[in-house]
Write an enzyme that holds these catalytic residues in place. Sequence first.
Site, PDB file in Angstrom:
ATOM      1  N   ALA A   1       0.805  -1.220   0.000  1.00  0.00           N
ATOM      2  CA  ALA A   1       0.000   0.000   0.000  1.00  0.00           C
ATOM      3  C   ALA A   1       0.847   1.284   0.000  1.00  0.00           C
ATOM      4  O   ALA A   1       0.410   2.319  -0.514  1.00  0.00           O
ATOM      5  CB  ALA A   1      -0.933  -0.005   1.212  1.00  0.00           C
TER       6      ALA A   1
ATOM      7  N   ARG B   1      -2.172  -0.096   7.550  1.00  0.00           N
ATOM      8  CA  ARG B   1      -1.606   0.024   8.893  1.00  0.00           C
ATOM      9  C   ARG B   1      -0.905   1.367   9.028  1.00  0.00           C
ATOM     10  O   ARG B   1      -0.714   2.063   8.035  1.00  0.00           O
ATOM     11  CB  ARG B   1      -0.640  -1.140   9.156  1.00  0.00           C
ATOM     12  CG  ARG B   1      -1.395  -2.449   9.143  1.00  0.00           C
ATOM     13  CD  ARG B   1      -0.543  -3.697   9.148  1.00  0.00           C
ATOM     14  NE  ARG B   1      -1.432  -4.850   8.944  1.00  0.00           N
ATOM     15  CZ  ARG B   1      -1.897  -5.235   7.750  1.00  0.00           C
ATOM     16  NH1 ARG B   1      -1.509  -4.613   6.650  1.00  0.00           N
ATOM     17  NH2 ARG B   1      -2.734  -6.235   7.655  1.00  0.00           N
TER      18      ARG B   1
ATOM     19  N   GLN C   1       0.638  -6.469  -3.661  1.00  0.00           N
ATOM     20  CA  GLN C   1      -0.471  -6.789  -2.760  1.00  0.00           C
ATOM     21  C   GLN C   1      -1.611  -5.799  -2.973  1.00  0.00           C
ATOM     22  O   GLN C   1      -2.677  -5.933  -2.376  1.00  0.00           O
ATOM     23  CB  GLN C   1       0.007  -6.706  -1.305  1.00  0.00           C
ATOM     24  CG  GLN C   1       1.106  -7.701  -0.998  1.00  0.00           C
ATOM     25  CD  GLN C   1       1.770  -7.389   0.336  1.00  0.00           C
ATOM     26  OE1 GLN C   1       1.319  -7.837   1.384  1.00  0.00           O
ATOM     27  NE2 GLN C   1       2.835  -6.616   0.301  1.00  0.00           N
TER      28      GLN C   1
ATOM     29  N   ASP D   1      -5.376  -1.778  -6.448  1.00  0.00           N
ATOM     30  CA  ASP D   1      -5.789  -0.512  -7.067  1.00  0.00           C
ATOM     31  C   ASP D   1      -5.518  -0.439  -8.566  1.00  0.00           C
ATOM     32  O   ASP D   1      -5.926   0.524  -9.224  1.00  0.00           O
ATOM     33  CB  ASP D   1      -5.126   0.670  -6.342  1.00  0.00           C
ATOM     34  CG  ASP D   1      -3.599   0.540  -6.250  1.00  0.00           C
ATOM     35  OD1 ASP D   1      -2.968  -0.028  -7.179  1.00  0.00           O
ATOM     36  OD2 ASP D   1      -3.024   1.026  -5.253  1.00  0.00           O
TER      37      ASP D   1
ATOM     38  N   HIS E   1      -3.417 -10.066  -4.542  1.00  0.00           N
ATOM     39  CA  HIS E   1      -4.690  -9.961  -3.817  1.00  0.00           C
ATOM     40  C   HIS E   1      -5.848  -9.560  -4.731  1.00  0.00           C
ATOM     41  O   HIS E   1      -6.886  -9.128  -4.248  1.00  0.00           O
ATOM     42  CB  HIS E   1      -4.557  -8.970  -2.649  1.00  0.00           C
ATOM     43  CG  HIS E   1      -3.602  -9.441  -1.594  1.00  0.00           C
ATOM     44  ND1 HIS E   1      -3.093  -8.621  -0.609  1.00  0.00           N
ATOM     45  CD2 HIS E   1      -3.051 -10.664  -1.370  1.00  0.00           C
ATOM     46  CE1 HIS E   1      -2.271  -9.328   0.171  1.00  0.00           C
ATOM     47  NE2 HIS E   1      -2.228 -10.561  -0.277  1.00  0.00           N
TER      48      HIS E   1
ATOM     49  N   CYS F   1     -18.796 -12.466 -10.648  1.00  0.00           N
ATOM     50  CA  CYS F   1     -20.002 -13.200 -10.265  1.00  0.00           C
ATOM     51  C   CYS F   1     -19.586 -14.528  -9.639  1.00  0.00           C
ATOM     52  O   CYS F   1     -18.783 -15.266 -10.207  1.00  0.00           O
ATOM     53  CB  CYS F   1     -20.902 -13.448 -11.473  1.00  0.00           C
ATOM     54  SG  CYS F   1     -22.249 -14.585 -11.075  1.00  0.00           S
TER      55      CYS F   1
ATOM     56  N   SER G   1       4.283  -3.277   4.780  1.00  0.00           N
ATOM     57  CA  SER G   1       4.642  -3.536   6.182  1.00  0.00           C
ATOM     58  C   SER G   1       5.194  -4.953   6.338  1.00  0.00           C
ATOM     59  O   SER G   1       5.768  -5.282   7.370  1.00  0.00           O
ATOM     60  CB  SER G   1       3.427  -3.330   7.079  1.00  0.00           C
ATOM     61  OG  SER G   1       2.379  -4.198   6.676  1.00  0.00           O
TER      62      SER G   1
ATOM     63  N   ASN H   1      10.958   1.698   2.664  1.00  0.00           N
ATOM     64  CA  ASN H   1       9.814   1.911   3.543  1.00  0.00           C
ATOM     65  C   ASN H   1      10.113   3.071   4.480  1.00  0.00           C
ATOM     66  O   ASN H   1      11.232   3.196   4.972  1.00  0.00           O
ATOM     67  CB  ASN H   1       9.534   0.640   4.359  1.00  0.00           C
ATOM     68  CG  ASN H   1       8.129   0.642   4.947  1.00  0.00           C
ATOM     69  OD1 ASN H   1       7.718   1.601   5.611  1.00  0.00           O
ATOM     70  ND2 ASN H   1       7.392  -0.413   4.690  1.00  0.00           N
TER      71      ASN H   1
ATOM     72  N   ASP I   1      10.801   7.914   1.240  1.00  0.00           N
ATOM     73  CA  ASP I   1       9.581   7.886   0.443  1.00  0.00           C
ATOM     74  C   ASP I   1       9.830   7.157  -0.891  1.00  0.00           C
ATOM     75  O   ASP I   1      10.854   7.379  -1.541  1.00  0.00           O
ATOM     76  CB  ASP I   1       9.124   9.326   0.182  1.00  0.00           C
ATOM     77  CG  ASP I   1       7.712   9.386  -0.353  1.00  0.00           C
ATOM     78  OD1 ASP I   1       6.836   9.837   0.397  1.00  0.00           O
ATOM     79  OD2 ASP I   1       7.483   8.983  -1.507  1.00  0.00           O
TER      80      ASP I   1
HETATM   81  P1  OAD Z   1       0.326  -1.705   5.009  1.00  0.00           P
HETATM   82  O1  OAD Z   1      -0.662  -0.600   5.157  1.00  0.00           O
HETATM   83  O2  OAD Z   1       0.346  -2.765   6.013  1.00  0.00           O
HETATM   84  O3  OAD Z   1       1.795  -1.095   4.954  1.00  0.00           O
HETATM   85  C1  OAD Z   1       2.103   0.028   4.191  1.00  0.00           C
HETATM   86  C2  OAD Z   1       3.577   0.316   4.415  1.00  0.00           C
HETATM   87  O4  OAD Z   1       3.979   1.356   3.545  1.00  0.00           O
HETATM   88  C3  OAD Z   1       3.907   0.770   5.831  1.00  0.00           C
HETATM   89  O5  OAD Z   1       4.950  -0.066   6.316  1.00  0.00           O
HETATM   90  C4  OAD Z   1       4.377   2.216   5.665  1.00  0.00           C
HETATM   91  O6  OAD Z   1       5.470   2.519   6.520  1.00  0.00           O
HETATM   92  C5  OAD Z   1       4.835   2.246   4.228  1.00  0.00           C
HETATM   93  N1  OAD Z   1       4.671   3.552   3.564  1.00  0.00           N
HETATM   94  C6  OAD Z   1       3.582   4.363   3.582  1.00  0.00           C
HETATM   95  N2  OAD Z   1       3.769   5.430   2.785  1.00  0.00           N
HETATM   96  C7  OAD Z   1       5.003   5.297   2.236  1.00  0.00           C
HETATM   97  C8  OAD Z   1       5.789   6.084   1.325  1.00  0.00           C
HETATM   98  N3  OAD Z   1       5.310   7.222   0.790  1.00  0.00           N
HETATM   99  N4  OAD Z   1       7.028   5.644   1.001  1.00  0.00           N
HETATM  100  C9  OAD Z   1       7.517   4.492   1.548  1.00  0.00           C
HETATM  101  N5  OAD Z   1       6.821   3.715   2.406  1.00  0.00           N
HETATM  102  C10 OAD Z   1       5.587   4.104   2.744  1.00  0.00           C
HETATM  103  O7  OAD Z   1       0.122  -2.268   3.521  1.00  0.00           O
HETATM  104  P2  OAD Z   1       0.532  -3.689   2.919  1.00  0.00           P
HETATM  105  O8  OAD Z   1       1.834  -4.157   3.415  1.00  0.00           O
HETATM  106  O9  OAD Z   1       0.350  -3.559   1.464  1.00  0.00           O
HETATM  107  O10 OAD Z   1      -4.674  -7.356   2.373  1.00  0.00           O
HETATM  108  O11 OAD Z   1      -0.615  -4.600   3.506  1.00  0.00           O
HETATM  109  C11 OAD Z   1      -0.686  -5.933   3.131  1.00  0.00           C
HETATM  110  C12 OAD Z   1      -2.111  -6.403   3.088  1.00  0.00           C
HETATM  111  O12 OAD Z   1      -2.773  -6.141   4.321  1.00  0.00           O
HETATM  112  C13 OAD Z   1      -2.989  -5.697   2.069  1.00  0.00           C
HETATM  113  O13 OAD Z   1      -2.826  -6.191   0.753  1.00  0.00           O
HETATM  114  C14 OAD Z   1      -4.371  -5.975   2.584  1.00  0.00           C
HETATM  115  C15 OAD Z   1      -4.118  -5.683   4.049  1.00  0.00           C
HETATM  116  O14 OAD Z   1      -4.956  -6.278   4.947  1.00  0.00           O
HETATM  117  C16 OAD Z   1      -5.819  -7.733   1.807  1.00  0.00           C
HETATM  118  O15 OAD Z   1      -6.655  -6.931   1.447  1.00  0.00           O
HETATM  119  C17 OAD Z   1      -5.972  -9.213   1.626  1.00  0.00           C
END
Ligand code: OAD
Length: 261
Positions: A22, A34, A100, A103, A132, A140, A206, A230, A247
């Site tokens: 994300a 998160r 993951q 979008d 994901h 459907c 994360s 990160n 970033d």
């Molecule tokens: P998270 O929201 O868990 O983590 C996002 C990470 O991006 C965090 O560690 C932030 O520190 C980092 N971050 C945010 N902005 C940033 C930036 N501008 N530059 C660098 N780092 C940045 O998202 P995911 O790891 O993608 O699952 O989450 C994994 C899964 O958990 C998702 O796919 C979703 C969720 O539940 C499902 O929907 C099945």
Amino acid sequence: DDLERLADDVRRADTVVALTGAGISAPSGVATFRGDDGVWDRFDEGQFAYGRFQRDPEGFWADRIELQRVLFDGEIEPNAAHEALAAMGRAGDLEAICTQNTDGLHGAAADRIAAGGDGKPDADDTTILELHGNAQRVRCQDCGRRSDSEPIFERAADGELPPTCDCGGVFKPDVVLFGQQLPGAVIQRARSLARESDVFLAIGSSLVVEPAASLPRLAASSGATVGVVNLESTPCDDLADLVFREDVTSVLPRLRDLVAE
Ligand code: OAD
């Protein structure tokens, strides 16, 4: 410096693979799950579990309309980080993106880069594996038909809960819900890419949700150079060769430029 070292490794590598989360879409205005103001502070994961969808499709959809609004607030567009990865793919410097994110922004960035060049899709372009699924589509549950999510979400918002297909089946966002397995072929492909990679980049995730979270470890144990990008620390920082606590929109365009030099 570290980025030059990474760029050297990328240039020398046969196979470079990125895993994104994300955080790469945060600069496009997509909410992260998160951290500060994360989606899971405002919603409960259980609301979007597969069991809930099966038990209570009406309630699931009512909540999902809200989640979709929070996640994709207005028109979202790829940012400089998506574009840098797409450009590296186009140049043959990036084999695959395992994301993951649901979008669709990696695909949109690849389309943009292709349109700016000769407009033709390139057979060698980066593979985009959406681990994901993709929230821009619904599927459907009976006949398997996929369609664009926007009109379906509009119908749901107008009170069609749950929205259904012409065949009578219930639509589900075409994403992997909690309690659902990732499609076997997709995760197998991601695992073999991680194992094959000479450089593996974990970007804006994360790294706590399995099975994606295990991919950097798999790459490291197969001998890849692992880089983490990160803003915060992750459980994979210890095994990473290079950690960029910056970033995504600052690191990736610089990396692309260094690799292209
Ligand atoms: P998270 O929201 O868990 O983590 C996002 C990470 O991006 C965090 O560690 C932030 O520190 C980092 N971050 C945010 N902005 C940033 C930036 N501008 N530059 C660098 N780092 C940045 O998202 P995911 O790891 O993608 O699952 O989450 C994994 C899964 O958990 C998702 O796919 C979703 C969720 O539940 C499902 O929907 C099945």
